[in-house]
Scaffold this motif. Structure first.
Motif, PDB file in Angstrom:
ATOM      1  N   VAL A 167       0.848  -1.186   0.000  1.00 18.15           N
ATOM      2  CA  VAL A 167       0.000   0.000   0.000  1.00 18.15           C
ATOM      3  C   VAL A 167       0.886   1.240   0.000  1.00 18.15           C
ATOM      4  N   VAL A 168       0.653   2.105  -0.987  1.00 19.23           N
ATOM      5  CA  VAL A 168       1.462   3.315  -1.121  1.00 19.23           C
ATOM      6  C   VAL A 168       0.558   4.548  -1.135  1.00 19.23           C
ATOM      7  N   ASP A 169       1.149   5.692  -0.853  1.00 21.82           N
ATOM      8  CA  ASP A 169       0.403   6.951  -0.916  1.00 21.82           C
ATOM      9  C   ASP A 169       0.159   7.343  -2.375  1.00 21.82           C
ATOM     10  N   TYR A 170      -0.947   7.998  -2.585  1.00 19.54           N
ATOM     11  CA  TYR A 170      -1.312   8.463  -3.924  1.00 19.54           C
ATOM     12  C   TYR A 170      -0.331   9.524  -4.418  1.00 19.54           C
ATOM     13  N   HIS A 213      -6.806  11.951   2.214  1.00 19.91           N
ATOM     14  CA  HIS A 213      -5.674  11.104   1.854  1.00 19.91           C
ATOM     15  C   HIS A 213      -6.177   9.991   0.934  1.00 19.91           C
ATOM     16  N   ILE A 214      -5.306   9.513   0.056  1.00 18.93           N
ATOM     17  CA  ILE A 214      -5.654   8.413  -0.854  1.00 18.93           C
ATOM     18  C   ILE A 214      -4.545   7.362  -0.793  1.00 18.93           C
ATOM     19  N   PHE A 215      -4.963   6.107  -0.714  1.00 17.47           N
ATOM     20  CA  PHE A 215      -4.020   4.992  -0.768  1.00 17.47           C
ATOM     21  C   PHE A 215      -4.218   4.217  -2.070  1.00 17.47           C
ATOM     22  N   ILE A 216      -3.116   3.687  -2.571  1.00 15.93           N
ATOM     23  CA  ILE A 216      -3.145   2.818  -3.746  1.00 15.93           C
ATOM     24  C   ILE A 216      -2.533   1.480  -3.345  1.00 15.93           C
ATOM     25  N   GLY A 225      -5.974  -1.701  -6.374  1.00 21.82           N
ATOM     26  CA  GLY A 225      -6.963  -1.285  -5.398  1.00 21.82           C
ATOM     27  C   GLY A 225      -6.708   0.124  -4.922  1.00 21.82           C
ATOM     28  N   THR A 226      -7.745   0.745  -4.397  1.00 21.84           N
ATOM     29  CA  THR A 226      -7.590   2.105  -3.895  1.00 21.84           C
ATOM     30  C   THR A 226      -8.648   2.392  -2.834  1.00 21.84           C
ATOM     31  N   CYS A 227      -8.356   3.380  -1.997  1.00 20.83           N
ATOM     32  CA  CYS A 227      -9.308   3.819  -0.982  1.00 20.83           C
ATOM     33  C   CYS A 227      -8.912   5.226  -0.543  1.00 20.83           C
ATOM     34  N   ALA A 228      -9.908   6.037  -0.200  1.00 19.97           N
ATOM     35  CA  ALA A 228      -9.633   7.431   0.162  1.00 19.97           C
ATOM     36  C   ALA A 228     -10.244   7.790   1.509  1.00 19.97           C
ATOM     37  N   LYS A 264      -4.395   5.616   9.243  1.00 19.60           N
ATOM     38  CA  LYS A 264      -4.125   6.982   8.800  1.00 19.60           C
ATOM     39  C   LYS A 264      -5.093   7.963   9.462  1.00 19.60           C
ATOM     40  N   ALA A 265      -6.349   7.560   9.613  1.00 18.73           N
ATOM     41  CA  ALA A 265      -7.338   8.425  10.251  1.00 18.73           C
ATOM     42  C   ALA A 265      -6.940   8.715  11.692  1.00 18.73           C
TER      43      ALA A 265
END
Length: 314
Positions: A167-170, A213-216, A225-228, A264-265
């Motif tokens: 999992v990396v930062d956008y 924030h967004i994760f990839i 995959g992704t989530c924000a 992250k939250a």
């Protein structure tokens, strides 16, 4: 034995089948020694009928834990050899029951001494072994009833593949993947809405610049995959834009992304996470429950497809 030593425990089924075949071959010799004209594979059905009660094929199958087709085949063979017969069901003439013939009952009378000797021989063999195979089989049957071999292998596969998920930062280079992954699942079940286009085409303006924030998620280096996290009021963030490529399902990516967003939250000082979804997305709803989210009744959603709202206290 060299093959099984080489292959190892993944050949367990093959090795048990080999042992079963050997026992069946030797059982046939035992029947011959006692002058019993019976195929060893008939034994469970024969024993079930030996009590004298007429039984249907379904009853026999349930009693001996065999499949209906297997019992049906054995019964046909026993009927052909004059050991069993079909008799009309008094309650329902359309159905037949199975019972032993005179020949079958005569065999049952003579086979009792064989039962005693076989039981004693097996007990002796068990006492000669370090591990009691009878008890071990009972354990394995219990374990596989609780969780099948298929599901056990599935979990191992998932754990192995999950270890390769990163999992990396956008960054801006992931914007096409961010949009593609979300558009893929939205258009499969619903339709794209104006808010979707805003957030997916301009994630920097709509999400990141507002404190989100967004994760990839990468699998073998590819975005799958992704989530924000979208900043809301009162130290609350929305968990949004979660999407996993259909080609990467079953690797635990959604759960990994969800955990990353929760962590992250916390780092961002959030007290609560909020999300919107639709109940037709059963795997997604199950995932949110697994992550600890609970259903609430919140303010009206800007999304037409939303019919459930959930929150997680951090």
């Amino acid at each position: 034995m060299e093959f099984y030593n080489k292959v190892g425990k993944m050949a367990l089924g093959s090795r048990l089948r080999r042992l079963s075949e050997k026992l069946t071959e030797q059982a046939a010799e035992v029947y011959g020694m006692y002058g019993i004209d019976m195929n060893p594979k008939w034994f469970p059905v024969f024993y079930a009928l030996a009590e004298g009660e007429d039984k249907s094929i379904m009853q026999i199958a349930q009693e001996i834990s065999h499949s209906h087709p297997s019992v049906s085949t054995i019964v046909k063979e026993m009927v052909k050899h004059g050991i069993a017969q079909e008799v009309p069901n008094k309650a329902d003439a359309r159905k037949n029951y199975i019972r032993l013939t005179d020949k079958g009952r005569e065999i049952n009378s003579r086979i009792q001494v064989q039962y005693a000797d076989v039981n004693a021989a097996v007990e002796t063999a068990l006492n000669e072994t370090q591990y009691n195979i009878w008890k071990a089989i009972e354990e394995w049957e219990f374990l596989l009833e609780q969780k099948s071999l298929f599901n056990r292998v599935k979990d191992e596969k998932k754990a192995r593949e999950s270890a390769d998920v990163r999992v990396v930062d956008y960054t801006p280079k992931y914007q096409p993947a961010f949009k593609r992954l979300n558009e893929e699942w939205i258009t499969k079940h619903f339709k794209m809405e104006e808010t979707d286009y805003k957030s997916l085409d301009h994630p920097d303006d709509y999400i990141l610049s507002k404190g989100g924030h967004i994760f990839i998620a990468l699998y073998n280096g590819e975005p799958v995959g992704t989530c924000a996290l979208i900043k809301m009021d009162n130290n609350m963030y929305e968990l949004a834009k979660m999407a996993v490529s259909p080609t990467a399902k079953g690797k635990g990516i959604g759960f990994i992304l969800g955990q990353a967003c929760i962590a992250k939250a916390k780092e961002l000082g959030a007290d609560k996470l909020y999300l919107e979804s639709n109940t037709i997305l059963k795997p997604a709803i199950n995932l949110y429950h697994k992550l600890g989210f609970k259903k609430i009744t919140g303010a009206p959603s800007p999304y037409e497809r939303c019919n459930i709202q959930m929150t997680l206290d951090i």
